[in-house]
Design a protein around this motif. Structure first.
Motif, short mmCIF file in Angstrom:
data_model
loop_
_atom_site.label_atom_id
_atom_site.label_comp_id
_atom_site.label_asym_id
_atom_site.label_seq_id
_atom_site.Cartn_x
_atom_site.Cartn_y
_atom_site.Cartn_z
N ALA A 149 -31.82 -8.48 15.55
CA ALA A 149 -31.49 -8.10 14.17
C ALA A 149 -32.72 -7.85 13.31
CB ALA A 149 -30.63 -9.18 13.54
N ARG A 153 -34.80 -3.96 11.55
CA ARG A 153 -35.18 -3.90 10.13
C ARG A 153 -36.63 -3.51 9.97
NH1 ARG A 153 -32.40 -8.59 8.75
NH2 ARG A 153 -30.26 -8.02 8.31
N LEU A 172 -27.97 -1.54 14.02
CA LEU A 172 -27.92 -2.64 13.06
C LEU A 172 -26.51 -2.78 12.47
CD1 LEU A 172 -29.93 -4.68 12.01
CD2 LEU A 172 -30.42 -3.17 10.10
N ASP A 173 -25.89 -1.65 12.16
CA ASP A 173 -24.52 -1.69 11.63
C ASP A 173 -23.58 -2.36 12.62
OD1 ASP A 173 -25.23 -0.46 9.36
OD2 ASP A 173 -24.46 1.54 9.88
N GLN A 176 -24.13 -6.14 12.89
CA GLN A 176 -23.78 -6.95 11.73
C GLN A 176 -22.31 -6.88 11.38
OE1 GLN A 176 -26.73 -5.68 8.84
NE2 GLN A 176 -28.05 -7.34 9.56
N ASP A 177 -21.53 -6.13 12.18
CA ASP A 177 -20.11 -5.97 11.87
C ASP A 177 -19.30 -7.03 12.62
OD1 ASP A 177 -17.52 -5.24 11.59
OD2 ASP A 177 -17.76 -3.18 12.32
N LYS A 205 -27.28 -16.48 10.44
CA LYS A 205 -26.65 -16.13 9.16
C LYS A 205 -27.64 -15.36 8.29
CE LYS A 205 -23.36 -18.77 6.63
NZ LYS A 205 -23.04 -20.15 6.27
N GLY A 208 -27.92 -11.90 9.28
CA GLY A 208 -26.66 -11.16 9.18
C GLY A 208 -25.93 -10.95 10.49
N LEU A 209 -26.23 -11.78 11.50
CA LEU A 209 -25.50 -11.66 12.76
C LEU A 209 -24.26 -12.55 12.71
CD1 LEU A 209 -28.13 -11.66 15.66
CD2 LEU A 209 -26.67 -9.80 14.92
#
Ligand SMILES: Nc1ncnc2c1ncn2[C@@H]1O[C@H](COP(=O)(O)OP(=O)(O)OP(=O)(O)O)[C@@H](O)[C@H]1O
Ligand SMILES: [Mg+2]
Length: 307
Positions: A149, A153, A172-173, A176-177, A205, A208-209
């Motif tokens: 993740a 970035r 990445l989308d 993180q979904d 967290k 964003g995973l």
């Protein structure tokens, strides 16, 4: 479904067992090995009876396929997608300077692995259904889940546009979904591993995973009924320390570990027993135990059924 956790806690065994459980339940599964050492021996392929572990997807049983993700394959796919013609990509990869560049940085290697994974996840049948609706990825070590993740970035900050930026953003989308990705953290039922796992959960967290389940692997079996346990404790009180004491203490640590994990993760936690089995036999038995948990999760509408 990304399986993460500290070294030696059972990630590879659990990845194989999760994939076998889902395949038995009738879901087509791709079991993927993401290893920084692609040339080294592959434990995961052996656990599902695959002899030739490589960058091509191979069948491993009903509903089950296997792939060993390869950075080089990912780079090839990437160049193929970004360069106008295929032969140019092949030619580009034959250039030694480019190869050296691609293999030099660990980040580029990771990107290659990730790009091959993305390419596999994107594959569709002519009728639009996904070829790999469920993929279980065995990650090598704790840091890797986070790198998956954080790396995109940092690349995005350097190259926000163009084909690289697009591919990275797509990855990445996806990662993180919570509807498409879920991390399964694995730990042993002991104080320190659980503390480390709770720290990992916090870090996941932060990047964003989405977390979908926590597994306490190698739970000691509790042979006591409440009565026999009370009797044993009375006995230990009168007769002082005993060999059985250590087993009792381990059970108590496992119970506390489970409580702490349950309180700290906020997602379903599953205990898997310590079994006197190894290799494929161990995977088969754990898969049986997981199958009922996955079913339960699915019928409760839990998110963990489709990470
Ligand atoms: N529930 C279990 N009962 C008994 N043995 C187990 C259990 N789970 C895993 N093991 C054993 O623990 C060892 C480590 O398991 P595994 O290789 O799956 O861990 P790992 O987390 O993938 O390790 P690494 O970090 O080195 O990749 C193996 O020998 C495996 O057979
Ligand atoms: Mg492993």
């Amino acid at each position: 479904m990304l399986v993460s956790g500290k070294g030696g806690v059972g990630k590879t065994t659990l990845s194989a067992a999760l994939a076998v459980a889902a395949a038995r339940a009738g879901r087509p599964v791709l079991l993927a090995e993401l290893s920084p050492d692609e040339g080294g021996p592959s434990t995961l392929s052996g656990l599902v009876g695959v002899k030739e572990a490589g960058p091509r997807v191979v069948p491993a049983g009903p509903n089950l396929s296997f792939v060993r993700l390869s950075a080089q394959e990912g780079h090839r796919l990437f160049l193929e997608e970004t360069l106008p013609v295929k032969w140019l990509a092949e030619a580009a990869l034959r250039s030694r300077a480019l190869r050296r560049f691609l293999e030099a940085g660990p980040a580029l290697k990771e990107m290659g692995l990730m790009f091959q994974l993305l390419a596999l996840l994107r594959l569709t049948h002519p009728d639009g259904r996904r070829v790999h609706p469920l993929t279980v990825v065995d990650l090598p070590a704790t840091g890797h889940a986070l790198a998956l993740a954080t790396l995109p970035r940092s690349i995005l900050s350097l190259m926000p546009g163009g084909p690289v930026g697009r591919a990275v953003r797509e990855g990445l989308d996806l990662l993180q979904d919570p509807a498409r990705t879920g991390v399964v953290v694995t730990t042993l039922p002991e104080p320190l591993p659980v503390s480390e796992t709770l720290a990992l959960v916090g870090e996941l967290k932060d990047v964003g995973l989405p977390l979908s389940a926590a597994v306490l692997n190698r739970m000691p079996e509790d042979p006591f009924t409440p009565e026999s346990r009370a009797a044993l404790e009375r006995l230990l009180e009168t007769h002082g320390p005993h060999r059985g004491q250590r087993a009792l203490e381990r059970l108590e640590r496992a119970r506390l570990a489970r409580e702490r994990l349950a309180a700290g993760v906020g997602v379903p936690h599953w205990g898997l027993p310590e079994l006197a089995l190894t290799g494929m036999a161990l995977v088969e038995r754990l898969a049986e135990l997981l199958e009922s948990k996955l079913e339960g999760a699915a019928s409760r509408g839990g998110r963990e059924a489709t990470p």
